[in-house]
Structure formats: structure tokens, C-alpha cells
Design a protein around this motif. Structure first.
Motif, PDB file in Angstrom:
ATOM      1  N   THR A   1      -5.988   3.241  -0.899  1.00  0.00           N
ATOM      2  CA  THR A   1      -5.664   2.189   0.061  1.00  0.00           C
ATOM      3  C   THR A   1      -4.782   1.182  -0.672  1.00  0.00           C
ATOM      4  O   THR A   1      -5.291   0.226  -1.268  1.00  0.00           O
ATOM      5  N   PRO A   2      -3.455   1.387  -0.698  1.00  0.00           N
ATOM      6  CA  PRO A   2      -2.571   0.568  -1.542  1.00  0.00           C
ATOM      7  C   PRO A   2      -2.704  -0.938  -1.340  1.00  0.00           C
ATOM      8  O   PRO A   2      -2.523  -1.710  -2.281  1.00  0.00           O
ATOM      9  N   VAL A   3      -3.023  -1.359  -0.111  1.00  0.00           N
ATOM     10  CA  VAL A   3      -3.315  -2.772   0.150  1.00  0.00           C
ATOM     11  C   VAL A   3      -4.749  -2.823   0.667  1.00  0.00           C
ATOM     12  O   VAL A   3      -5.011  -2.519   1.831  1.00  0.00           O
ATOM     13  N   PHE A   4      -5.666  -3.186  -0.210  1.00  0.00           N
ATOM     14  CA  PHE A   4      -7.081  -3.176   0.165  1.00  0.00           C
ATOM     15  C   PHE A   4      -7.557  -4.584   0.473  1.00  0.00           C
ATOM     16  O   PHE A   4      -7.263  -5.536  -0.259  1.00  0.00           O
ATOM     17  N   HIS A   5      -8.305  -4.714   1.554  1.00  0.00           N
ATOM     18  CA  HIS A   5      -8.910  -5.995   1.914  1.00  0.00           C
ATOM     19  C   HIS A   5     -10.243  -5.712   2.572  1.00  0.00           C
ATOM     20  O   HIS A   5     -10.318  -4.928   3.522  1.00  0.00           O
ATOM     21  N   ASP A   6     -11.297  -6.329   2.058  1.00  0.00           N
ATOM     22  CA  ASP A   6     -12.629  -6.051   2.600  1.00  0.00           C
ATOM     23  C   ASP A   6     -13.007  -6.982   3.745  1.00  0.00           C
ATOM     24  O   ASP A   6     -14.146  -6.965   4.209  1.00  0.00           O
ATOM     25  N   GLY A   7     -12.057  -7.810   4.188  1.00  0.00           N
ATOM     26  CA  GLY A   7     -12.310  -8.716   5.298  1.00  0.00           C
ATOM     27  C   GLY A   7     -12.604 -10.130   4.876  1.00  0.00           C
ATOM     28  O   GLY A   7     -12.458 -11.067   5.672  1.00  0.00           O
TER      29      GLY A   7
ATOM     30  N   VAL B   1      -5.821  -6.761  -2.326  1.00  0.00           N
ATOM     31  CA  VAL B   1      -5.661  -6.124  -3.635  1.00  0.00           C
ATOM     32  C   VAL B   1      -4.574  -5.051  -3.553  1.00  0.00           C
ATOM     33  O   VAL B   1      -4.686  -4.108  -2.773  1.00  0.00           O
ATOM     34  N   ILE B   2      -3.538  -5.218  -4.376  1.00  0.00           N
ATOM     35  CA  ILE B   2      -2.415  -4.284  -4.407  1.00  0.00           C
ATOM     36  C   ILE B   2      -2.554  -3.435  -5.661  1.00  0.00           C
ATOM     37  O   ILE B   2      -2.647  -3.963  -6.773  1.00  0.00           O
ATOM     38  N   SER B   3      -2.521  -2.094  -5.508  1.00  0.00           N
ATOM     39  CA  SER B   3      -2.878  -1.226  -6.631  1.00  0.00           C
ATOM     40  C   SER B   3      -1.844  -0.163  -6.972  1.00  0.00           C
ATOM     41  O   SER B   3      -2.040   0.583  -7.933  1.00  0.00           O
ATOM     42  N   THR B   4      -0.750  -0.052  -6.213  1.00  0.00           N
ATOM     43  CA  THR B   4       0.227   1.006  -6.465  1.00  0.00           C
ATOM     44  C   THR B   4       1.502   0.439  -7.092  1.00  0.00           C
ATOM     45  O   THR B   4       1.891  -0.704  -6.830  1.00  0.00           O
TER      46      THR B   4
END
Length: 412
Positions: free
Chosen positions: A28-34, A39-42
Motif C-alpha cells: 500500500t504505497p500510501v498507507f493511512h490507518d484513518g 506513510v509513503i514507502s515506495t
């Protein structure tokens, strides 16, 4: 993607090997748990954002409702000194960075760092000579910690008799940035604050002396410099010198320690470095990709609504750029989990990129090259005593707290 992935990354039990978590995160290249940060990981997304003027490093642009556990921790550890250019946006960032670079590197001081090579080599030699017991060496305490502190002192022009004081201050400040469950947080923060105050007062006196009687050191040139931006104020100069001491020191300690750990886990590469000293330069670049001392950049926030990979990140949101994950992105690097000092394509994120790329990169690279090549040459049959070693608590500045090594002897 399970929502607890950020908790797992923050969990100390995963500090020794966070890379499987980063692999999961990249799904999930742009992760957000709400609730927490975006969080950007790529690799390509991180690289683009590091060059995007719509992304701010100034904490004042973070929305009051934004939730970022690392930013909250930084707020608790409020500095006793004014903000440094690392935490500023243009134009103030650009002005202070230009002024600091003038006596540090090209085009105005092209030989500043290379001219330190002999002095740095002497520091390395002396530290290795002082290894009292080859059967048990703590690479951190006996080598990778004192080396960069001493180097920064020489760069700034701190009198050699005062270098031990700088080492004490640097150590206390470093501990204040590294949460320890066995130490009361209030004591840790107060110790860091007091050390910063003492350091600031010492630097103020040194700057006053250099202003009256400048030498050829960097602090003197900053104190009397006359470039297109004029001269720094005393408080700006104090903050900048403290930044060089603390930020430059902490990351270089981790770079050297991570490097020695990686070499000991890859003895064939260690033997190659001993036979080919010229391998040190590409080896350090691969190390910055494979085990970067700065794992992630927190405290970033968009100045406008920003779209990344089809996800809209609202203005003022908290963002993390996970450099260490981007460095292991298989869409950018072939066999990313393999340590290969002969890797041809090595445009890593280990020193950041864009306007906030690591200011001290030339010095850090040279220190790591000299340190690792000399350790490889002089330690006879070195082996790890403990693997994995105990790590620092800090999730962003990742490195072993201690690295215990045994060897059969010290070569001259």
C-alpha cells in the motif's frame, strides 16, 4: 494490509529487522490507518516528494488535529536552541544553508573535507591502537561514537583540550533523543535540555573569540563570513554549530556501526575490502541503500491537498517518508535484499534528496570509508559476539546501541 503495521514498526522488538514490515507496507504505497500519519514507502513516490516544494518540513504547518507519534515525541523533547535550517522551508532554509555551505564545500571551499583526510586517518588509527582487549571490542563505544564527534570538533575548530567536553554533551543529547524504558523520560529530557544549554553557552563564547581572532576553521569563517547573504546572527550560528555536532554525529555513528555489522555478516565482502581498499567508496554507497542510518523522515506535511498514487493527502496532514523501505523497493532495485558493493545502479535515498539532502554527506562518506577500510585491514579474523546486537530505541535513527566484536589480534 493490517492496521497495526505502524505499531509494529514502532515496536522495539522489530528494530533488529524492520525490512519484512517495510515489504508489507509497500503493498500500500500510501498507507493511512484513518488516524495516524500518511506513510509513503515506495522509491519513486518518496523521491518525487523530496523534490516537491508543496511539502513542508516546518512543524508550524502541521494541522492541530494531525496525529503523528514521532512529532509528538519531538515536541516533548523541545530543543533549548532555536530551530535549525533542517526544520525550515524556503526562503529561510535556503539562506542559512547557503551561508553554512560557504566554508564547508564547493564552490567556495572545495577542499575543506578532503583536506581533513590526514587528520581523520590519524583519529581512526589512534582509536584502533587503543583497543585494549581484542577479545571483546565494543565498536560503538570505542570507535564509531568517538570518531565523528572528534571529527566535528576539528572541523569547527574546537580546541583539542575541550574535545572531551563536546563528547560528554554529544552523548547526553544523543541519549535524550533515544527513549530508554529504564530511564524516567523527565530526567532524560532535562538532561538533554541542560546539555544543549551548556553547549550553547560554550559555543557563544567560542564564536565571540573567533570573531575577534579568526582562524582557518569553519566556525571562524561562519563568524566573519561575508557572502551574498551577509553573516549569521550569533544565535543562528550557535544553532547551526549544534546541528552539525548532533545531527552529523548521530547519523555517522549509525552508518559506521551498521557498516561493520553488515561486513561481519558478509565475510566475503569484508575480505574483498581488505584486498581492495578502493572498494570502500562504492561499498559505503551500497550500505547507505541497504542499511541507512536514517530509516524514515517524519514531520513532513503538505502545504496544499496533495495527490500521491491516487490518494489525496489533505493539507496539514502528518506524513512519513520511509527511506529505508524505498531503498529496498524491488521496482527500483534488482535483488534489493542483497548487499552488493559492486551494484551499478545505486541512486539510493540514504542521504535524502532535494533541498533537505544530507548537508554533511561529503564528511560522512569520507569518515565511513576510512573507518570501515581500516577496521577491515587491522582487525584479524573479526567475529560478532552477539547477533543481532542490542539496538537503540529510536525508530528513525536506527543503529546498534553496542556492537561487540572479537578478533585474534590487531594488525599494525
Amino acid at each position: 494490509m493490517k492496521q497495526g503495521i505502524l505499531s509494529e514498526i514502532l515496536d522495539y522488538s522489530n528494530r533488529a529487522n524492520p525490512y519484512p514490515l517495510y515489504e508489507e507496507l509497500r503493498k500500500t504505497p500510501v498507507f493511512h490507518d484513518g488516524t495516524g500519519p500518511y506513510v509513503i514507502s515506495t522509491y519513486h513516490e518518496i523521491q518525487g516528494l523530496l523534490h516537491d516544494p508543496r511539502l513542508s518540513s516546518d512543524a508550524r504547518n502541521l494541522a492541530a488535529t494531525a496525529v503523528d507519534p514521532l512529532a509528538e515525541e519531538a515536541d516533548e523533547e523541545a530543543s533549548a536552541l532555536p530551530p535549525v535550517f533542517l526544520r525550515m522551508d524556503p526562503p529561510e532554509h535556503d539562506r542559512l544553508r547557503r551561508m553554512t555551505n560557504r566554508p564547508f564545500g564547493p564552490p567556495h571551499s572545495p577542499y575543506r573535507i578532503d583536506g581533513m583526510r590526514g587528520d581523520l586517518k590519524g583519529i581512526v588509527t589512534g582509536l584502533i591502537d587503543d583497543f585494549a582487549d581484542p577479545g571483546r571490542i565494543d565498536i560503538v563505544e570505542q570507535f564509531s561514537y568517538p570518531f565523528p564527534v572528534t571529527a566535528i570538533c576539528r572541523l569547527l575548530g574546537v580546541p583539542r583540550e575541550d574535545e572531551p567536553r563536546f563528547q560528554v554533551w554529544a552523548g547526553i543529547i544523543a541519549k535524550s533523543l533515544d527513549p530508554d524504558p529504564n530511564v524516567d523520560p523527565r530526567d532524560r529530557l532535562k538532561g538533554g535540555h541542560d546539555a544543549q544549554m551548556e553547549l550553547g553557552m560554550y559555543l557563544a563564547g567560542l564564536i565571540q573569540e573567533r570573531g575577534k581572532k579568526p582562524g582557518d576553521d569553519m566556525l571562524s569563517q561562519l563568524a566573519v563570513g561575508h557572502g551574498q547573504d551577509g553573516t549569521m546572527s550569533t544565535i543562528e550560528l550557535i544553532s547551526t554549530a549544534a546541528l552539525m555536532l548532533v545531527a552529523g554525529h548521530e547519523t555517522t555513528v549509525n552508518l559506521i556501526t551498521n557498516g561493520m555489522l553488515t561486513l561481519l555478516r558478509n565475510p566475503d565482502v569484508l575480505h574483498q575490502l581488505r584486498r581492495e581498499p578502493g572498494l570502500a567508496a562504492p561499498l559505503v554507497e551500497e550500505l547507505l541503500r541497504f542499511e541507512p542510518p536514517v530509516q524514515l523522515l517524519p514531520q513532513r506535511t503538505p502545504l496544499v491537498d496533495l495527490e500521491v498514487c491516487g490518494v489525496t493527502i489533505p493539507k496539514g496532514s502528518a506524513m512519513w517518508l520511509v527511506l529505508a523501505s524505498g531503498n529496498r523497493d524491488p521496482l527500483r532495485f534488482e535483488n534489493p535484499d542483497r548487499f552488493d558493493p559492486y551494484r551499478k545502479d545505486i541512486q539510493h535515498l540514504g542521504l535524502g534528496s532535494g533541498i533537505h539532502s544530507c548537508f554533511g554527506a561529503p564528511l560522512a562518506r569520507l569518515e565511513a570509508q576510512l573507518a570501515l577500510s581500516e577496521l577491515a585491514r587491522r582487525l584479524e579474523n573479526p567475529r560478532l559476539i552477539e547477533d543481532p546486537p542490542p539496538y537503540r530505541q529510536n525508530v528513525a535513527l536506527r543503529g546498534p546501541r553496542h556492537l561487540y566484536v572479537t578478533c585474534d589480534g590487531i594488525r599494525p
